[in-house]
Design an enzyme around this catalytic site. Structure first.
Site, short mmCIF file in Angstrom:
data_model
loop_
_atom_site.label_atom_id
_atom_site.label_comp_id
_atom_site.label_asym_id
_atom_site.label_seq_id
_atom_site.Cartn_x
_atom_site.Cartn_y
_atom_site.Cartn_z
N TYR A 18 0.85 -1.20 0.00
CA TYR A 18 0.00 0.00 0.00
C TYR A 18 0.88 1.24 0.00
O TYR A 18 2.05 1.21 0.41
CB TYR A 18 -0.96 0.02 1.20
CG TYR A 18 -0.34 -0.38 2.53
CD1 TYR A 18 -0.30 -1.72 2.93
CD2 TYR A 18 0.22 0.57 3.37
CE1 TYR A 18 0.25 -2.09 4.14
CE2 TYR A 18 0.78 0.21 4.59
CZ TYR A 18 0.80 -1.12 4.96
OH TYR A 18 1.37 -1.49 6.17
N TYR A 20 0.95 5.20 1.24
CA TYR A 20 0.35 6.25 2.06
C TYR A 20 0.17 7.52 1.23
O TYR A 20 0.87 7.74 0.24
CB TYR A 20 1.25 6.54 3.28
CG TYR A 20 1.17 5.47 4.34
CD1 TYR A 20 0.07 5.40 5.18
CD2 TYR A 20 2.19 4.54 4.51
CE1 TYR A 20 -0.02 4.42 6.18
CE2 TYR A 20 2.11 3.56 5.50
CZ TYR A 20 1.00 3.51 6.33
OH TYR A 20 0.90 2.53 7.30
N TYR A 26 4.70 0.86 1.53
CA TYR A 26 5.00 -0.21 2.49
C TYR A 26 4.43 -1.53 2.00
O TYR A 26 3.40 -1.57 1.34
CB TYR A 26 4.38 0.12 3.86
CG TYR A 26 5.20 1.09 4.69
CD1 TYR A 26 5.42 2.40 4.25
CD2 TYR A 26 5.76 0.70 5.89
CE1 TYR A 26 6.19 3.28 5.00
CE2 TYR A 26 6.52 1.58 6.66
CZ TYR A 26 6.73 2.87 6.21
OH TYR A 26 7.48 3.73 6.95
N ARG A 48 14.39 -0.39 4.77
CA ARG A 48 14.33 -1.16 6.02
C ARG A 48 13.45 -2.40 5.82
O ARG A 48 12.43 -2.34 5.12
CB ARG A 48 13.73 -0.25 7.09
CG ARG A 48 13.41 -0.88 8.39
CD ARG A 48 12.93 0.19 9.38
NE ARG A 48 12.34 -0.38 10.57
CZ ARG A 48 13.04 -0.89 11.58
NH1 ARG A 48 14.36 -0.92 11.54
NH2 ARG A 48 12.43 -1.38 12.65
N GLU A 71 8.62 -1.34 18.56
CA GLU A 71 9.81 -1.92 17.92
C GLU A 71 11.07 -1.72 18.78
O GLU A 71 11.10 -0.83 19.63
CB GLU A 71 10.04 -1.23 16.57
CG GLU A 71 8.82 -1.28 15.68
CD GLU A 71 9.16 -1.17 14.21
OE1 GLU A 71 10.10 -0.45 13.85
OE2 GLU A 71 8.47 -1.84 13.42
C1 4VP Z 1 7.51 1.09 11.17
C2 4VP Z 1 6.90 0.09 10.57
C3 4VP Z 1 5.67 0.20 9.81
C4 4VP Z 1 5.22 -0.91 9.14
C5 4VP Z 1 4.07 -0.81 8.36
C6 4VP Z 1 3.41 0.40 8.29
O1 4VP Z 1 2.30 0.50 7.52
C7 4VP Z 1 3.84 1.49 8.97
C8 4VP Z 1 4.99 1.39 9.74
#
Ligand code: 4VP
Length: 178
Positions: A18, A20, A26, A48, A71
């Site tokens: 997806y 943003y 991501y 990452r 995390e």
């Molecule tokens: C920081 C990790 C993270 C993983 C997936 C997401 O949609 C947003 C942040």
């Protein structure tokens, strides 16, 4: 994938890509009812990738899912998935140090947990950077639970397109050998 999500089981084992609304791309996998894997293709920490992150995963109402975790970097994440609407709402709470030194986190985290823990002690936590965004789902795949082929290598340019174009997984959702 064209199924209608109704139950928690419908969600577990699903693999998503997806983007943003701020442009960050991501890739995220509901590995089982308490574990997530992900890879970051665009944005502040692109490059990452993480496997076997413990997370809280619940269904809020039919077809709407909430996922939250903290995390080793000190980054906190809360995601709401609306797969039937093709949408995600995510909020990421970054410690100040990740905003100032994102490059430290851009790695396969599993092999560098000690580096993340040392950095979170050494650098500033506050003020946190809060990133609240909607995202549009560009890919959904039924990978099945506990499939270690879903997130199994570092992100590279074109990887999301390889997946979306059907050039990445075979019929059993295993990585096609390069
Ligand atoms: C920081 C990790 C993270 C993983 C997936 C997401 O949609 C947003 C942040």
């Amino acid at each position: 994938m064209s199924k209608t999500f109704k139950t928690l089981d419908d969600f577990l084992g699903t693999h998503f890509i997806y983007t943003y609304d701020n442009g960050w791309e991501y890739e995220w996998y509901a590995k089982n009812d308490h574990t997530v894997d992900y890879r970051i293709h665009g944005g502040m920490v692109a490059g990452r990738w993480v496997k076997d992150q413990a997370a809280h995963i619940v269904m809020l109402t039919a077809g709407i899912y909430k996922v939250a975790w903290t995390e080793p970097t000190g980054t906190d994440v809360a995601l709401d998935f609306l797969p039937n609407e093709g949408k995600v709402n995510g909020t990421i709470f970054f410690p100040k140090w990740v905003q100032e030194h994102p490059e430290i986190t851009v790695t396969f985290q599993n092999e560098h947990i000690d580096v993340m823990e040392a950095a979170r002690e050494k650098y500033a936590t506050y003020p946190k950077l809060v990133v609240p965004e909607f995202a549009t789902i560009t890919y959904m795949g039924d990978a099945g639970q506990d499939n270690d082929d879903v997130i199994s290598e570092a992100p590279y340019a074109g990887l999301p397109d390889d997946i979306r174009n059907g050039n990445y997984f075979d019929a059993d959702y295993h990585r096609i050998k390069k």
